[in-house]
Design a protein around this motif. Structure first.
Motif, PDB file in Angstrom:
ATOM      1  N   THR A  82       0.832  -1.199   0.000  1.00 53.07           N
ATOM      2  CA  THR A  82       0.000   0.000   0.000  1.00 53.07           C
ATOM      3  C   THR A  82       0.867   1.249   0.000  1.00 53.07           C
ATOM      4  O   THR A  82       0.608   2.201  -0.745  1.00 53.07           O
ATOM      5  N   SER A  85       2.482   1.679  -3.425  1.00 55.48           N
ATOM      6  CA  SER A  85       1.502   2.159  -4.386  1.00 55.48           C
ATOM      7  C   SER A  85       1.268   3.660  -4.216  1.00 55.48           C
ATOM      8  O   SER A  85       1.157   4.404  -5.197  1.00 55.48           O
ATOM      9  N   GLN A  88       4.282   5.490  -5.659  1.00 54.63           N
ATOM     10  CA  GLN A  88       4.241   5.506  -7.119  1.00 54.63           C
ATOM     11  C   GLN A  88       3.233   6.531  -7.629  1.00 54.63           C
ATOM     12  O   GLN A  88       3.499   7.243  -8.595  1.00 54.63           O
ATOM     13  N   ALA A  89       2.088   6.609  -6.977  1.00 51.47           N
ATOM     14  CA  ALA A  89       1.053   7.548  -7.415  1.00 51.47           C
ATOM     15  C   ALA A  89       1.510   8.988  -7.248  1.00 51.47           C
ATOM     16  O   ALA A  89       1.324   9.810  -8.151  1.00 51.47           O
ATOM     17  N   VAL A  99      -3.186   6.825 -20.258  1.00 49.97           N
ATOM     18  CA  VAL A  99      -4.000   5.954 -19.420  1.00 49.97           C
ATOM     19  C   VAL A  99      -4.993   5.211 -20.302  1.00 49.97           C
ATOM     20  O   VAL A  99      -5.662   5.810 -21.150  1.00 49.97           O
ATOM     21  N   SER A 119      -7.065   2.826  -2.269  1.00 52.61           N
ATOM     22  CA  SER A 119      -5.999   2.684  -3.261  1.00 52.61           C
ATOM     23  C   SER A 119      -5.913   4.004  -4.018  1.00 52.61           C
ATOM     24  O   SER A 119      -6.912   4.678  -4.219  1.00 52.61           O
ATOM     25  N   THR A 121      -5.845   6.913  -6.675  1.00 54.49           N
ATOM     26  CA  THR A 121      -6.389   7.236  -7.996  1.00 54.49           C
ATOM     27  C   THR A 121      -5.847   8.605  -8.388  1.00 54.49           C
ATOM     28  O   THR A 121      -5.495   9.416  -7.533  1.00 54.49           O
ATOM     29  N   SER A 136      -7.497   4.746 -11.964  1.00 59.55           N
ATOM     30  CA  SER A 136      -6.584   3.881 -11.227  1.00 59.55           C
ATOM     31  C   SER A 136      -5.183   3.964 -11.823  1.00 59.55           C
ATOM     32  O   SER A 136      -5.022   4.005 -13.048  1.00 59.55           O
ATOM     33  N   ILE A 137      -4.176   3.942 -10.961  1.00 58.10           N
ATOM     34  CA  ILE A 137      -2.804   3.982 -11.483  1.00 58.10           C
ATOM     35  C   ILE A 137      -2.451   2.670 -12.169  1.00 58.10           C
ATOM     36  O   ILE A 137      -1.481   2.604 -12.911  1.00 58.10           O
ATOM     37  N   ALA A 138      -3.239   1.641 -11.946  1.00 58.02           N
ATOM     38  CA  ALA A 138      -3.005   0.361 -12.620  1.00 58.02           C
ATOM     39  C   ALA A 138      -3.271   0.470 -14.119  1.00 58.02           C
ATOM     40  O   ALA A 138      -2.764  -0.333 -14.905  1.00 58.02           O
ATOM     41  N   ASN A 139      -4.049   1.474 -14.528  1.00 56.68           N
ATOM     42  CA  ASN A 139      -4.382   1.667 -15.939  1.00 56.68           C
ATOM     43  C   ASN A 139      -3.385   2.562 -16.670  1.00 56.68           C
ATOM     44  O   ASN A 139      -3.557   2.807 -17.865  1.00 56.68           O
TER      45      ASN A 139
END
Length: 145
Positions: A82, A85, A88-89, A99, A119, A121, A136-139
């Motif tokens: 966490t 993450s 990173q964000a 994105v 999480s 964003t 989402s940072i995953a995208n």
């Protein structure tokens, strides 16, 4: 002579605001105190002609301790992920990113980072001035300089 309670007061913190007994409850569905009571009850009502083997008893305690430590380690790794993450964000602030949103690739500058859902964003401002939030940072497909 007065004899006090045998059950210890275990409220050690695992560094995340939760205590060890709560972690044990999450892992086994029982509180740490309840598990100790089970072990004490087992010892109290064992057959005197067939007592529990010392090595077996110590083995059971060691297994319980190992499971509890594994749960604590899992909680700490989750906390570390966490934090990573979040780092990173926040490193994306002010940077131009691509994105992937529903199969479309959007490009823009990251204007803010939010942690409201637990999480991170990001909020993106496109070159056309449009603001898109809760991404989402995953995208994130690409980070540009």
């Amino acid at each position: 002579m007065q004899v006090g309670s045998v059950t210890p007061n275990v409220q050690a913190s695992n560094g995340q605001g939760t205590n060890v007994s709560q972690t044990a409850q999450n892992a086994f569905g029982l509180e740490f105190q309840s598990l100790l009571r089970i072990i004490l009850t087992q010892l109290t009502y064992q057959d005197p002609l067939k007592p529990l083997d010392n090595t077996e008893f110590v083995s059971q305690l060691a297994q319980f301790s190992q499971l509890q430590q594994s749960q604590n380690l899992n909680d700490q790794v989750t906390s570390l992920l966490t934090a990573q993450s979040a780092t990173q964000a926040t490193s994306l602030l002010g940077r131009t990113v691509d994105v992937n949103v529903g199969g479309n690739l959007l490009s823009g500058t990251v204007k803010s980072v939010s942690f409201t859902t637990g999480s991170p964003t990001i909020t993106l401002e496109t070159p056309g001035g449009q603001t898109i939030s809760s991404l989402s940072i995953a995208n994130v497909a690409q980070i540009r300089e």
